[in-house]
Design an enzyme around this catalytic site. Structure first.
Site, short mmCIF file in Angstrom:
data_model
loop_
_atom_site.label_atom_id
_atom_site.label_comp_id
_atom_site.label_asym_id
_atom_site.label_seq_id
_atom_site.Cartn_x
_atom_site.Cartn_y
_atom_site.Cartn_z
N GLY A 153 -12.42 -18.35 31.56
CA GLY A 153 -11.96 -16.98 31.66
C GLY A 153 -12.61 -16.24 32.81
O GLY A 153 -13.17 -16.84 33.73
N ASP A 154 -12.56 -14.90 32.74
CA ASP A 154 -13.11 -14.07 33.80
C ASP A 154 -14.63 -14.23 33.91
O ASP A 154 -15.19 -14.14 35.00
CB ASP A 154 -12.77 -12.60 33.54
CG ASP A 154 -11.27 -12.35 33.63
OD1 ASP A 154 -10.59 -13.09 34.38
OD2 ASP A 154 -10.78 -11.42 32.96
N GLY A 190 -9.31 -18.43 29.19
CA GLY A 190 -10.15 -17.44 28.55
C GLY A 190 -9.37 -16.52 27.64
O GLY A 190 -8.24 -16.83 27.23
N SER A 191 -9.95 -15.37 27.35
CA SER A 191 -9.32 -14.42 26.43
C SER A 191 -8.29 -13.55 27.13
O SER A 191 -7.18 -13.36 26.64
CB SER A 191 -10.39 -13.54 25.76
OG SER A 191 -11.31 -14.33 25.05
N GLU A 220 -19.26 -16.32 37.21
CA GLU A 220 -20.36 -17.26 37.47
C GLU A 220 -20.16 -17.97 38.81
O GLU A 220 -21.10 -18.11 39.61
CB GLU A 220 -20.45 -18.30 36.36
CG GLU A 220 -21.15 -17.83 35.10
CD GLU A 220 -21.53 -19.01 34.20
OE1 GLU A 220 -21.93 -20.06 34.75
OE2 GLU A 220 -21.40 -18.87 32.98
N ASN A 228 -24.30 -19.38 32.51
CA ASN A 228 -24.80 -19.42 33.89
C ASN A 228 -25.13 -20.83 34.37
O ASN A 228 -25.82 -21.00 35.39
CB ASN A 228 -26.03 -18.51 34.05
CG ASN A 228 -25.70 -17.05 33.86
OD1 ASN A 228 -24.65 -16.58 34.29
ND2 ASN A 228 -26.58 -16.32 33.19
N ASP A 265 -17.43 -6.25 35.00
CA ASP A 265 -16.64 -7.47 34.77
C ASP A 265 -17.02 -8.17 33.46
O ASP A 265 -17.14 -9.40 33.40
CB ASP A 265 -16.80 -8.46 35.94
CG ASP A 265 -16.19 -7.94 37.22
OD1 ASP A 265 -15.54 -6.88 37.18
OD2 ASP A 265 -16.35 -8.58 38.27
#
Length: 562
Positions: free
Chosen positions: A222-223, A265-266, A228, A199, A522
């Site tokens: 990533g997502d 990201g993943s 954020e 954050n 999410d």
């Protein structure tokens, strides 16, 4: 398409061949002149003589007059003047040419542009034109730069957040090696912040960031990183406009800054659903050309208290249990999701509750049709415009959960569910190319509410496997889907829990069959099971254009830069 006035037209040298090079306000094209028709000239046509009209996207073909290429001016990244003897004036690149040609064409300029290759992938390609006169070369460079400067949608100054810990922890390397050079080529200045904790980006956007000096915000991650950014920007927009986020019925103010996503990201579900591929270079090029894709955002509340925003998936039951279990196994890395998914499938828990929802009856699309959300989506344009019109029906409050029939336009369903999912987009990813709801739209002001009722393990497995196949996702008796604008969920204790408690086996019931699941918002767990969700149409905008039709790439399987 209306013909555009020709700005420049000259015969220039390209790879030892003479080309007729034409520029208007829409397109740059170069066409090879056959040997028997060559008449090398550096002539400059009058800027307002009528020229040609070409397709918007990169094209190449071969006809009687030789090879021809064209690229949209909106997809030209930059132009720079070269010194044939000493290399590029701007970046020191070297161009080798035979001695005679060097003497005849001592001036040159290079155009960098977007090239579509395959599977929604974009690349930066260069083409270098050689001129016989310095004045001609400078006029080409100046004219192209003037056309690029007129593209007001392009960003000039960006705020970049890099998550160095997401995915395979390659975010910083990806930005420095693949993205930063492209931004520099396009003369985009950046302020880069490497996040230090969870954050960090959200809190910085909420309070410290001077947003007025930027044309957009870019997240490298990533997502979770994207979430954020969304929470920071949406919070800031509501705070600056005096909007109470704790009120579920409050109309939120759209964010003015666009968001760019560099996938690192993943899963990168958001990037995959808006661009069609998880590729950092492709995403960077969409940012440079200034693409804009509106996107819906769901607000989640509990008892008139704001919890979170969601842009992709809200999942209760199966997907909530998978996330809750995987959080306790972070030491496993990305493999924890597969392990927790398999474990959750075997436990086969179902949960009882009441779902009330306001169906989107006035929209064009339905969850079961074959219409996919693509670049320039007509359904998003139509339904988005419809949603912005003031309508009392869109603000109706939900009926009491004791109601068993439709009231005031709301539907009420009570039952035992293995999964309750709300998909605001297809939720497609490389492992599930069609996603949870293939016909969901990015910006139509709705979410697809998918209810999977209690069924056998075998049938539930069939449902899960549909996510990886081309079969109809919802053609099962225990699955129903509703396109909604708002919904509310209230959990209930299931019958097995009550029976066990009556028999004095409360502890055993909690271990074998928990009363409540968790909401997966999410990728984050919500603290409450009872929630109210509302869709805010086109609340944010991305540096994207939606997934382009694959036909645009079929004839461009090989690079065509010369």
């Amino acid at each position: 398409m209306e013909k555009q006035p020709r700005l420049l037209a000259s015969q220039l040298l390209l790879k030892n061949r003479v080309f007729e090079v034409l520029l208007n306000r829409v397109i740059l094209t170069w066409k090879e002149i056959p040997a028997n028709k060559k008449r090398v000239s550096g002539s400059i046509h009058h800027p307002f003589k009528v020229g040609f009209c070409f397709p918007k996207f990169l094209h190449r073909g071969k006809g009687e007059s030789g090879t021809s290429h064209s690229v949209s001016v909106s997809e030209i990244l930059a132009v720079r003047e070269l010194d044939v003897d000493g290399g590029t004036k701007d970046d020191g690149r070297w161009q080798k040419m035979p001695q005679k040609l060097t003497e005849a064409y001592p001036y040159a300029f290079t155009v960098s542009y977007v090239e579509r290759v395959r599977q929604h992938r974009w690349r930066c390609s260069d083409v270098t034109f050689h001129c016989p006169e310095g004045a001609l070369c400078q006029q080409w460079v100046q004219t192209i730069r003037e056309q690029l400067a007129a593209l007001t949608s392009r960003p000039k100054h960006l705020l970049v957040y890099i998550n160095p810990y997401g995915g395979k922890q390659q975010g910083k390397r990806i930005y420095e090696q693949k993205v930063a050079p492209l931004f520099a080529c396009a003369s985009i200045s950046t302020d880069v912040i490497v996040t230090e904790h969870a954050n960090h980006a959200r809190d910085h956007l909420r309070t410290e960031a001077e947003l007025k000096q930027y044309d957009g915000v870019v997240c490298v991650g990533g997502d979770g990183m994207f979430s954020e950014i969304v929470h920071g920007l949406v919070f800031r927009a509501q705070k600056d406009n005096g909007v109470d986020q704790n009120s579920p019925e409050e109309k939120l103010v759209p964010c003015t800054l666009r968001i760019g996503i560099i996938p690192a990201g993943s899963t990168d579900c958001i990037c995959y659903a808006t661009v069609g591929i998880n590729d950092p270079v492709t995403s960077a090029l969409h940012i440079i050309v200034g693409d804009s894709q509106p996107m819906d955002v769901c607000s989640v509340h509990h008892n008139n208290t704001f919890l979170r925003y969601s842009v992709s998936l809200l999942g209760y039951g199966f997907y909530g249990d998978v996330l809750a279990d995987s959080v306790r196994k972070r030491w496993m890395g990305p493999a924890r999701y597969d392990f927790s998914g398999f474990k959750t499938f075997l436990t086969h828990h179902h949960y009882e509750g009441v779902v009330s929802f306001l169906p989107a009856t006035d929209t064009l699309g339905t969850p079961g049709d074959q219409t996919r959300c693509r670049a320039g989506c007509f359904i998003c344009q139509h339904d988005g415009q419809l949603y912005t019109e003031d309508s009392p029906e869109k603000c109706k409050t939900a009926p009491d959960v004791s109601d068993s029939e439709n009231e005031g336009g709301w539907g009420v369903i009570r039952g035992k569910f293995l999964a309750i999912n709300a998909a605001s987009m297809s939720c497609a990813c490389p492992r599930s190319p069609k996603g949870l709801s293939p016909a969901a739209h990015l910006a139509d002001g709705t979410t697809d509410l998918i209810l999977v009722r209690k069924c056998s393990r075998f049938n539930f497995l069939r449902h899960l496997l549909r996510h990886t196949s081309k079969d109809d996702q919802f053609d099962m008796t225990f699955v129903e889907v509703h396109r909604v604008r708002r919904f509310r969920f209230t959990p209930c204790q299931n019958d097995s829990e009550l029976d066990l408690r009556e028999n004095g086996k409360q502890l055993f019931s909690q271990i074998c069959h928990p009363a409540y699941s968790s909401w997966n918002c999410d990728g984050e767990i919500l603290p409450h099971a009872a929630i109210e969700v509302g869709v805010h149409c086109q609340l944010i905008k991305l540096f994207a254009r939606g997934i382009e039709e694959q036909s645009l790439f079929e004839d461009l399987a090989h690079p065509c830069a010369l």
